[in-house]
Design a protein around this motif. Structure first.
Motif: not given
Length: 286
Positions: A247, A251-252, A255-256, A273, A276-277
């Motif tokens: 990942i 922070h992912r 979601r993952e 989101e 995170e990006q």
């Protein structure tokens, strides 16, 4: 790398306790300037306190780190230096680093840890010393998740576990000796597979019920070889990594790896989101 490894088994598991091990530095946070400062401090210690010539310290430091997992492990286990570990850590970490300059509270990480399943036992697993770990966790705003005894597995913990295994004799003691770790004073650290073995042995955990997050390719590879569900947390592409999943940012996780959380990963919303990006983009540029 095989991202599908164990995934179905974890997603379909019944609600039993899962051991979740988080590396600290460059995994739960990303601070390249602080990592560079630590590297500088290590080399300064070697030249000042161990009389390593300045024109040799870079090559020696890199060689020991690559060969023995950490420079300190190489200095002690291979070169037979007798080092006061508290003195080392004071000069490498907490005595020299301005933590507030590099770290800040991470509300997204706080939300992630709050959202994790009640069947997930969360621990920090770091090669760093306890004081460094406590300072980082406090500033990040997540210290309350790791307050109980045993919630932080750190340099001191690993050495205590190694000494206990040596005293007990048996298979682990024999493995430690065979790995070239001097009895009574040798340094045990990731990525040595024995670091994972002594931790699982102490906690009474099995590899197949353990999840491990780390930014180090070789650390996750060691865990992966033992059958631990290993997650590489690192921006960019790492095509040759041996791990269960890769990942881009901690922070992912929601979601993952939704099976580790309560499943409400959309609650964080658009702001998380975007945050995170931004951090991923900064990490890639760094």
């Amino acid at each position: 790398m095989r991202e599908e490894d164990h995934a179905t088994g974890h997603q379909d598991r019944s609600p039993v306790e899962t051991l979740v091990l988080f590396d600290l530095d460059d995994c739960l946070y990303h601070a390249p300037a602080m990592s560079a400062a630590v590297c500088h401090n290590i080399k300064a210690y070697m030249t000042t306190h161990l009389d390593v010539p300045g024109d040799q310290v870079d090559d020696l430091c890199n060689h020991l780190y690559t060969t023995h997992g950490t420079t300190l492990a190489g200095l002690v286990n291979a070169l037979d230096h007798h080092i006061d570990f508290d003195h080392w850590h004071e000069h490498v970490h907490y005595g020299k680093i301005d933590y507030e300059q590099h770290l800040k509270c991470d509300p997204f990480l706080v939300s992630l840890l709050k959202s994790m399943s009640p069947f997930a036992r969360k621990l920090v697993f770091t090669n760093a010393d306890r004081k460094h770990a406590n300072i980082c966790l406090d500033i990040l705003g997540i210290a309350d998740f790791f307050r109980d005894d045993g919630d932080i597995i750190c340099f001191e913990t690993l050495q205590d576990m190694a000494r206990e295994a040596e005293a007990a004799g048996g298979a682990l003691a024999a493995k430690l000796a065979a790995a070239g770790i001097p009895a009574g004073r040798g340094v045990l650290c990731k990525p040595n597979p024995l670091a994972f073995e002594v931790v699982l042995d102490r906690l009474g955990a099995e590899p197949q019920s353990t999840v491990f997050f780390d930014d180090s390719v070789r650390n996750v590879a060691s865990a992966h070889e033992l059958g631990i569900f290993s997650v590489l947390v690192r921006p960019g592409r790492v095509p040759d990594a041996r791990c269960s999943m890769h990942i881009q940012h901690i922070h992912r996780v929601a979601r993952e790896l939704s099976w580790l959380t309560n499943g409400d990963h959309d609650a964080a919303g658009k702001e998380e989101e975007e945050g995170e990006q931004r951090e991923i983009a900064l990490a890639v540029r760094a």
